[in-house]
Scaffold this motif. Structure first.
Motif, PDB file in Angstrom:
ATOM      1  N   UNK B 103      57.902  39.934  35.790  1.00  0.00           N
ATOM      2  CA  UNK B 103      56.464  39.824  35.598  1.00  0.00           C
ATOM      3  C   UNK B 103      55.811  39.497  36.925  1.00  0.00           C
ATOM      4  N   UNK B 105      52.247  38.409  38.730  1.00  0.00           N
ATOM      5  CA  UNK B 105      51.032  37.720  38.343  1.00  0.00           C
ATOM      6  C   UNK B 105      49.833  38.154  39.174  1.00  0.00           C
ATOM      7  N   UNK B 106      48.688  38.197  38.513  1.00  0.00           N
ATOM      8  CA  UNK B 106      47.446  38.388  39.227  1.00  0.00           C
ATOM      9  C   UNK B 106      47.064  37.090  39.914  1.00  0.00           C
ATOM     10  N   UNK B 107      46.057  37.125  40.782  1.00  0.00           N
ATOM     11  CA  UNK B 107      45.648  35.940  41.533  1.00  0.00           C
ATOM     12  C   UNK B 107      44.874  34.925  40.713  1.00  0.00           C
TER      13      UNK B 107
END
Lengths: 110, 114
Positions: B103, B105-107
């Motif tokens: 996975x 992750x976005x920020x």
């Protein structure tokens, strides 16, 4: 009882020190285990996976004890840049759901 | 590694308004995206799992009518916080899973509801 438990810290260590973090998980069906690193106000980033045989990546060593449902992370020769929150993460069948611990905060000082 | 973006990075809104957050996988197709929420000094908590073309699966205690999730394409999932209230103020993070099961992750999006 929380699914993943960690000592929140903070752990204050000088540069060059060795520091160890522990994590316990409650669900024996947990299949995969990871350590993530999260800097303040940022997203978590994968640090390393954790295997029963233990694995090492440079200064970082991770261990898994399935019988005790216990995971550890050892950081040798700490650097200032290691200051962050270290998150213990477990997943279940199918790698769908990541369950995060609350994290252990590390502060490395000069 | 794969790149995931989120927009906006920060939003401040009045109580009662709705806020939409976008999550995009930039260089891979993500059949599954996840939405997490993190309150100060707490762990990331999974809110829902979003599968492209189907309804999202919500975790226990998360109101599906309040947190609307749409995953209309393999690279975009949106989370809409409807009628936001101050207790919804939090750090919302999405993640997307690539073919390797990792996975990314976005920020994150920091939501402040006044």
């Amino acid at each position: 009882r929380k699914e993943v438990e960690q000592d929140p810290g903070p752990f204050n260590v000088p540069e060059g020190a060795t520091v160890a973090f522990n994590c316990t998980y409650s669900n024996s069906a947990s299949q995969s285990f990871f350590w993530y690193r999260q800097d303040c106000r940022k997203e978590p980033k994968l640090l390393m996976s954790v295997y029963s045989s233990g694995n090492e990546d440079g200064r970082f060593t991770a261990q898994l004890n399935r019988a005790s449902q216990y995971i550890s992370l050892l950081i040798r020769d700490s650097k200032l840049s290691d200051s962050a929150t270290y998150l213990c993460v477990v997943t279940f069948t199918g790698f769908q759901k990541l369950v995060f611990g609350t994290g252990t905060r590390l502060l490395v000082s000069p | 590694g794969a790149v995931v973006s989120q927009h906006p990075s920060r939003v401040i809104c009045k109580s009662g308004t709705s806020v939409k957050i976008e999550c995009r996988s930039l260089d891979f197709q993500a059949t599954t995206m996840f939405w997490y929420r993190q309150f100060p000094k707490q762990s990331l908590m999974l809110m829902a799992t979003s599968n492209e073309g189907s309804k999202a699966t919500y975790e226990q205690g998360v109101e599906k009518d309040k947190f609307l999730i749409n995953h209309a394409s393999l690279t975009l999932s949106t989370l809409t916080v409807t009628s936001a209230h101050p207790e919804d103020s939090s750090f919302y993070i999405c993640s997307a899973r690539d073919g390797s099961n990792e996975q990314f992750f976005g920020p994150g999006t920091r939501l402040t509801v006044l």
